[in-house]
Design a protein around this motif. Sequence first.
Motif, short mmCIF file in Angstrom:
data_model
loop_
_atom_site.label_atom_id
_atom_site.label_comp_id
_atom_site.label_asym_id
_atom_site.label_seq_id
_atom_site.Cartn_x
_atom_site.Cartn_y
_atom_site.Cartn_z
N LEU A 99 36.97 43.95 33.08
CA LEU A 99 37.39 42.48 32.92
C LEU A 99 36.93 41.96 31.21
CD1 LEU A 99 35.63 40.76 36.21
CD2 LEU A 99 38.14 40.92 35.53
N ASN A 130 33.11 43.31 43.24
CA ASN A 130 32.04 43.76 44.32
C ASN A 130 32.35 43.06 45.67
OD1 ASN A 130 30.84 44.80 42.04
ND2 ASN A 130 28.95 44.97 43.18
N LYS A 169 39.97 28.90 37.07
CA LYS A 169 38.76 29.85 36.29
C LYS A 169 39.40 30.88 35.75
CE LYS A 169 35.55 26.59 37.26
NZ LYS A 169 36.57 25.42 37.91
N TYR A 170 39.65 32.04 36.66
CA TYR A 170 40.01 33.01 36.25
C TYR A 170 41.03 33.26 35.11
CZ TYR A 170 43.44 33.49 39.78
OH TYR A 170 44.73 33.09 40.65
N ASN A 182 34.89 46.11 36.99
CA ASN A 182 34.13 44.82 36.66
C ASN A 182 33.93 44.92 35.07
OD1 ASN A 182 33.83 43.16 38.73
ND2 ASN A 182 32.01 44.28 39.62
N LEU A 190 37.39 33.05 46.89
CA LEU A 190 36.11 33.23 46.37
C LEU A 190 35.56 32.54 45.19
CD1 LEU A 190 36.12 37.17 46.76
CD2 LEU A 190 34.60 35.42 48.33
N GLY A 191 36.48 32.35 44.46
CA GLY A 191 36.16 31.61 43.15
C GLY A 191 35.46 32.71 42.09
N THR A 192 35.68 34.01 42.10
CA THR A 192 35.00 34.95 41.54
C THR A 192 36.18 35.74 41.11
OG1 THR A 192 33.34 36.33 41.21
CG2 THR A 192 34.19 36.21 43.11
N SER A 193 36.01 36.58 39.81
CA SER A 193 36.42 37.69 39.78
C SER A 193 35.75 39.06 39.99
CB SER A 193 36.95 37.73 38.10
OG SER A 193 37.33 36.42 37.77
N ASN A 194 34.43 38.89 40.29
CA ASN A 194 33.68 39.96 40.48
C ASN A 194 34.09 40.88 41.70
OD1 ASN A 194 31.47 41.66 41.06
ND2 ASN A 194 29.98 40.16 40.78
#
Lengths: 349, 338
Positions: A232, A291, A346-347, A229, A285-289
């Motif tokens: 990033l 976790n 987004k990412y 993370n 997921l719509g996230t780069s996180n």
Amino acid sequence: MKTKMPESHKGFLWAGVLSVLTILLVAANLLAGSVDIPAAEVWRILFGQPAGNDAWTFIVWESRLPLCMTALLCGAALASSGLMLQTSFSNPLADPSILGISSGASLGVALVMLAGGGTVAAGAFSFSGFFAAVSGALAGALLVMGIILGLSAMIRSNVMLLIAGIMIGYVVSSAISLLNFFATAEGVHSYMIWGMGNFGGVSLAQLPWFAGMAVAGLLLSVSLVKPLNALLLGERYAENLGVNVRRVRGLLLLATGWLTAVVTAFCGPVAFIGLAVPHVARLLLGTSNHNSLLPVTMLCGAAVALLCNLICLLPGEWGMIPLNAVTPVLGAPVIVYVIVRQRRIKYFN
Amino acid sequence: MEMRVVLEGKQLATGYRKGKRTAVVHRSLDFILRVGELVCLLGGNGAGKSTLLRTLAGVQPALGGGLELQGRPLASYSVRERSTAIGLVLTERVQAGGLTVFELAALGRQPYTGYFGRLTRQDRERVRQALEAVGMAEKATSYVAELSDGERQKVMIAKALVQESPLILLDEPTAFLDVTSRIEVMALLHRLAGEEGKAILMSTHDVEQALALADDLWLMRPDGAMLCGATEDLVLSGGLDGLFGTSPVDFDRMRGSYSARNGQLRPVRLMATDDVLHHWAQNALMRQGYYGVADSSDVTLPLLAIESPQNLTWTCGGEPHRFHSFAELSAALRIFLE
């Protein structure tokens, strides 16, 4: 006004959905094959009850179950190594096969297989041969990873680094061709079969070894979630957040090299799963996180590999389609979609 | 009243060491950074601003001299300790579009969180406060991809706040921002230095904003010296003259900005009814190679009298020329010069 679900909830939701999907695909894989075995019989066999046919018991235990577990683990392994590479090179097109890491592993395996003159045939490894193949693959994968890492210090542009990786892949392939030229006919044949990719390369006796090594690599990658993370934001920010960048880079190198090597040694160079699955997971997921992204990427990889394997089994009694004829058909459209839509995704921004 | 010293350099030498060769950038730098101060580091390209910032961030070792962070040599800090002592904000735009604003700022809690980086309630509260402080609380659930460049830098500043470090270093954080975001970010930093009790050092090329908002300036001069002091003291003692070397750019002490040197300026008696008119008349004159002096008894000089923006009179010897706009005046001045 669009309502947003908290990322962690979304993570659990998709993890749940993908787990169910994976279980269904495992069931489908256990039922599919050249021999028709009734579902009830498969169920009985798995629970150790006597089945109507001894051959069926043998097929389920010696062929279908290892095939299924191997596909599941390979999918998770390739997808997570793809994700780790994409994050650590901050390049959405990084993947073990594009960066030449699979080729490096292949070279290691080729050295063992072809120098062994076909005695170390794919799918029928003796234990010593099988460890030789794994260590050859690991050495080759880590060598290429090391070169890429060294180049990444010199080459700032991501695209140029990818091209350098592709070049390394070519050089390694030419070395493999040369080995093939000097090898025996049986060696070349078994290498060629291996090179088409096949999740069936692990026997029941080898399965615990394979599973142990794959799970070890997966656990290592899970342990890197926090520094991933931080990465990033790029190396300088990561270092300012207390990440020992050198150590983490080394561990990432080890984890991706290890996972790629283990998969490649047993199943051949499997393309596109490592490249495409992290994108599918991010889009879901719509996230780069990491976790939530890393676990979902693994589950998604497992499901995709099982699906590919199912497609390979489609011809039924006429045999199996080579794995590497299937993965690009599923993977390439994903990548094209991602590239076409990159301004809206987004990412990427 | 003496404010707490956060960072102190004594005869600090900066530069690069490669094998046995060393390339010294600065031999001897002395400076002090205190709590509550916003300090701007100014200097031309290649003056060594980035090298100093990298040295202060602990990314590259000092070549000599003393460098103390909170009374302890910086070299004795571990990577981990530095992460809670120094917050960093860089020039480049981060490629983290897939994170939410909250997640991005929360990465600043990494030095405090456990193995998987899980946030406690206090962590979340701290992140929320930091987003509040930089004015991004309302966008907490937006994706970073949806932000403007200026907003991204604000979130990165929130990340630095969340690190709870006494010192924040910013390496040209406004370089790629448009004018309004540049001003907003600078004003924000100025406010945070006081409100949050941080020592903030930023390098910048934006002289105008630095003069307006910095408590202190550090000027990296082309001769290798670094002048430190309060903005006004440095301006009035000529510290900014020739900051960018011998290039044809001069510092105008009156206006507090650099402008292209325009040959030898001719004096003009300038009379204007108010300060705003005076300022802009001066601006127009200087562009055409003149310089307005307010009270000159030398009646041989041309006289420019400005009643209003529509009523300008130029008298040079004989007949007075009347102009109805600065455009007309400028056009005429261009002709006079030839």
